[in-house]
Design a protein around this motif. Structure first.
Motif, short mmCIF file in Angstrom:
data_model
loop_
_atom_site.label_atom_id
_atom_site.label_comp_id
_atom_site.label_asym_id
_atom_site.label_seq_id
_atom_site.Cartn_x
_atom_site.Cartn_y
_atom_site.Cartn_z
N GLY A 82 0.79 -1.22 0.00
CA GLY A 82 0.00 0.00 0.00
C GLY A 82 0.83 1.27 0.00
O GLY A 82 0.27 2.37 -0.09
N VAL A 83 2.14 1.13 0.09
CA VAL A 83 3.04 2.29 0.09
C VAL A 83 3.96 2.19 -1.12
O VAL A 83 4.63 1.18 -1.32
N SER A 84 3.99 3.25 -1.92
CA SER A 84 4.89 3.32 -3.07
C SER A 84 5.77 4.54 -2.96
O SER A 84 5.40 5.53 -2.30
N CYS A 85 6.94 4.47 -3.60
CA CYS A 85 7.91 5.56 -3.49
C CYS A 85 8.45 5.92 -4.87
O CYS A 85 8.35 5.15 -5.82
N GLU A 86 9.02 7.11 -4.93
CA GLU A 86 9.70 7.56 -6.14
C GLU A 86 11.01 8.23 -5.74
O GLU A 86 11.12 8.83 -4.67
N GLN A 87 11.99 8.12 -6.63
CA GLN A 87 13.28 8.75 -6.39
C GLN A 87 13.31 10.11 -7.06
O GLN A 87 12.85 10.28 -8.20
N TYR A 88 13.84 11.09 -6.37
CA TYR A 88 13.90 12.46 -6.89
C TYR A 88 15.33 12.86 -7.20
O TYR A 88 16.28 12.09 -6.99
N ASP A 89 15.50 14.06 -7.71
CA ASP A 89 16.80 14.51 -8.21
C ASP A 89 17.88 14.57 -7.14
O ASP A 89 19.07 14.53 -7.46
N ASP A 90 17.48 14.67 -5.87
CA ASP A 90 18.47 14.72 -4.80
C ASP A 90 19.02 13.34 -4.46
O ASP A 90 19.86 13.19 -3.57
N GLY A 91 18.53 12.30 -5.17
CA GLY A 91 19.03 10.96 -4.96
C GLY A 91 18.30 10.18 -3.88
O GLY A 91 18.57 8.99 -3.69
N PHE A 92 17.36 10.81 -3.19
CA PHE A 92 16.63 10.14 -2.11
C PHE A 92 15.26 9.68 -2.59
O PHE A 92 14.71 10.19 -3.56
N TRP A 93 14.74 8.68 -1.84
CA TRP A 93 13.40 8.15 -2.11
C TRP A 93 12.38 8.83 -1.21
O TRP A 93 12.63 9.07 -0.03
N TYR A 94 11.18 9.11 -1.80
CA TYR A 94 10.09 9.75 -1.05
C TYR A 94 8.79 8.99 -1.30
O TYR A 94 8.57 8.44 -2.40
N VAL A 95 7.93 8.98 -0.31
CA VAL A 95 6.64 8.29 -0.43
C VAL A 95 5.76 9.06 -1.42
O VAL A 95 5.55 10.26 -1.28
N SER A 96 5.23 8.32 -2.39
CA SER A 96 4.36 8.94 -3.39
C SER A 96 2.91 8.43 -3.30
O SER A 96 1.99 9.11 -3.77
N THR A 97 2.71 7.24 -2.72
CA THR A 97 1.36 6.66 -2.63
C THR A 97 1.13 6.06 -1.26
O THR A 97 1.98 5.33 -0.74
N VAL A 98 -0.03 6.37 -0.68
CA VAL A 98 -0.49 5.73 0.55
C VAL A 98 -1.89 5.20 0.26
O VAL A 98 -2.80 5.98 -0.03
N ASN A 99 -2.05 3.87 0.33
CA ASN A 99 -3.31 3.22 -0.04
C ASN A 99 -3.64 2.15 0.99
O ASN A 99 -3.09 1.05 0.96
N PHE A 100 -4.55 2.47 1.94
CA PHE A 100 -4.91 1.54 2.99
C PHE A 100 -6.38 1.15 2.87
O PHE A 100 -7.23 1.96 2.49
N GLY A 101 -6.67 -0.07 3.25
CA GLY A 101 -8.02 -0.59 3.17
C GLY A 101 -8.02 -1.94 2.50
O GLY A 101 -7.00 -2.40 1.97
N PRO A 102 -9.17 -2.64 2.50
CA PRO A 102 -9.25 -4.00 1.93
C PRO A 102 -9.26 -4.00 0.41
O PRO A 102 -10.23 -4.39 -0.23
N VAL A 103 -8.16 -3.54 -0.17
CA VAL A 103 -8.05 -3.49 -1.63
C VAL A 103 -7.50 -4.80 -2.16
O VAL A 103 -8.04 -5.39 -3.10
N PHE A 104 -6.42 -5.29 -1.54
CA PHE A 104 -5.83 -6.57 -1.92
C PHE A 104 -5.84 -7.49 -0.70
O PHE A 104 -6.06 -7.06 0.43
#
Length: 477
Positions: free
Chosen positions: A72-94
């Motif tokens: 339920g948590v996805s991340c993306e890497q930005y120009d500073d070289g670090f990873w940041y959280v881009s998606t928060v998805n909680f609930g009975p999806v999967f």
């Protein structure tokens, strides 16, 4: 020397291969691009706020965007070289999704995820009495340049109003607040979300009028505000939403007439305004909406008739529900020209006259409802039609309507009486007849009387081989 040379050469080759692999893997493995501790602490706190403090993220998921990902948590890497959280998805999806606890709250640390693009919470806030939760009124501006999708679905314990600060989400493309416990009026600030493509506010307790400035949402494709308590008139500015595909305001308390400006919506495929208090006549309401596939106007005091509409222009229409809208007059044969029509409901109106057999020629028709009207005459559809439709053909509660059928057939429409032939007795030139109202079938009798043919009132009598035949004309009176 040769062996030493080959050893050195192999060493250089291995180093080169390692560098290439490192370059290729960069951006795919967070071990090369770590997450800042502040970002890691924020996502841990957010998960605990929704899931419960039992969740030990730092121990179980030391690298939430790398080799120990959190469902339920996805991340993306930005120009500073670090990873940041881009998606928060909680609930009975999967099956293995994190599920919110019964004590879930909106953690303030959520707004520290400055690169968040998608926030989706389903079935997180369960009870409006035991654990009522309100949307944060402020800090939404921290997502003003990042958040693209906000989904809050099936949260009866999510109460209070929609915060006006949501209008600061300049990049928001989807706002879905579906089946929650939200109340109050629609914020004017939503009219500032000019990048919105989907606006779903259905299944809440929202009230008041629809703001006119929502007509500024020029990229909107779906607008669903059904199942609320919205009132007032339909804003004419919605006619400016020329990209709109779906418009659903069913089950509200809207009144007045539909504005003519809705005729500008040339891309509209679904219009559902059922269960309101709208008026204005059918012709004025829909005559220009020829792109529609689904049109539902039921349970409104719209009034008018079917004759003034050029039904042959609605070649895309698949479902038409005009039940209980106060229609009068007859059912025109031109309705049989909508070749893609699958569902037609004209029930519970004041329609009269006969029902044309031409409707049977609609190639896609699977349901036809004309019950609860004042239709008269004979139903002359084929047995094959009745077999195909079954209970999906509804014609009951039409007192003066009867059905032509062979005596041996079992395919009779439910609630419609058969057109029964009536016996007539002739005695010394005086005839008597008893007919049920609406059953005016051609009738005949055979009697052992002589004489030649003659006319008597609406009767026609003639003899063949000494046998008297009597025929009624189409109507007795």
């Amino acid at each position: 020397m040769a062996i030493r040379f080959l050893s050195c050469k192999c060493h250089y080759v291995l180093c080169f291969v390692f560098l290439v692999l490192s370059f290729l893997c960069k951006g795919q493995d967070s071990s090369f691009s770590p997450m800042k501790n502040k970002e890691k602490e924020a996502i841990y706190s957010v998960i605990q706020g929704f899931v419960g403090k039992w969740w030990n993220g730092s121990y179980l998921y030391p690298d939430p965007c790398g080799w120990t990902p959190v469902q339920g948590v996805s991340c993306e890497q930005y120009d500073d070289g670090f990873w940041y959280v881009s998606t928060v998805n909680f609930g009975p999806v999967f099956d293995n999704s994190l599920v919110c606890s019964h004590e879930a709250q909106f953690p303030q640390q959520l707004f520290n995820l400055k690169h968040l693009k998608v926030l989706s919470l389903s079935t997180c806030f369960h009870s409006p009495t035991k654990n009522p939760v309100k949307l944060p009124l402020s800090k939404w501006d921290k997502f003003s340049h990042s958040l693209e999708s906000l989904t809050l679905r099936s949260n009866p314990g999510l109460v209070g109003t929609i915060p006006p600060a949501i209008g600061s989400l300049k990049n928001l493309q989807s706002l879905l607040l579906l089946e929650n416990g939200l109340s109050g009026e629609l914020p004017l600030s939503i009219g500032n979300l000019v990048k919105l493509r989907q606006l779903v506010l259905a299944g809440n307790n929202l009230e008041g009028e629809v703001p006119a400035n929502y007509g500024r949402l020029s990229e909107l494709l779906i607008f669903d505000a059904s199942r609320n308590n919205l009132s007032g008139v339909f804003p004419s500015t919605l006619g400016l939403l020329d990209s709109l595909l779906k418009l659903d305001f069913s089950n509200n308390m809207l009144e007045g007439e539909l504005p003519r400006e809705l005729g500008r919506l040339k891309n509209l495929t679904l219009l559902d305004i059922s269960h309101n208090k709208l008026r204005g006549g059918l012709v004025r309401t829909i005559k220009e909406l020829v792109s529609l596939k689904h049109l539902v106007l039921s349970n409104n005091p719209i009034g008018g008739d079917l004759l003034g509409v050029k039904w042959e222009n609605f070649q895309n229409l698949e479902a038409l529900d005009l039940s209980n809208i106060g229609l009068e007059g007859s059912v025109p044969k031109s309705m049989a020209k909508m070749k893609r029509l699958r569902f037609l409901d004209l029930s519970n109106n004041d329609l009269c006259g006969s029902l044309s057999r031409s409707l049977e020629k609609l190639p896609c028709l699977t349901a036809l409802h004309v019950n609860g009207n004042n239709l008269t005459g004979r139903l002359e559809f084929s047995e094959r039609f009745y077999m195909k439709m079954g209970m999906r053909f509804a014609a009951w509660n039409n007192t003066n309507l009867c059905c032509m059928a062979k005596p041996t057939t079992h395919e009779m429409p439910y609630g419609v009486k058969p057109c029964v032939q009536k016996n007539i007795t002739i005695s010394e030139g005086v005839s008597t007849v008893k007919m049920s109202e609406g059953n005016y079938e051609d009738s005949f009798v055979v009697a052992s009387l002589g004489g030649s043919g003659f006319y008597y009132g609406l009767w026609c009598l003639f003899t063949v081989n000494g046998v008297l035949y009597v025929f009624l004309w189409d109507m007795l009176f």
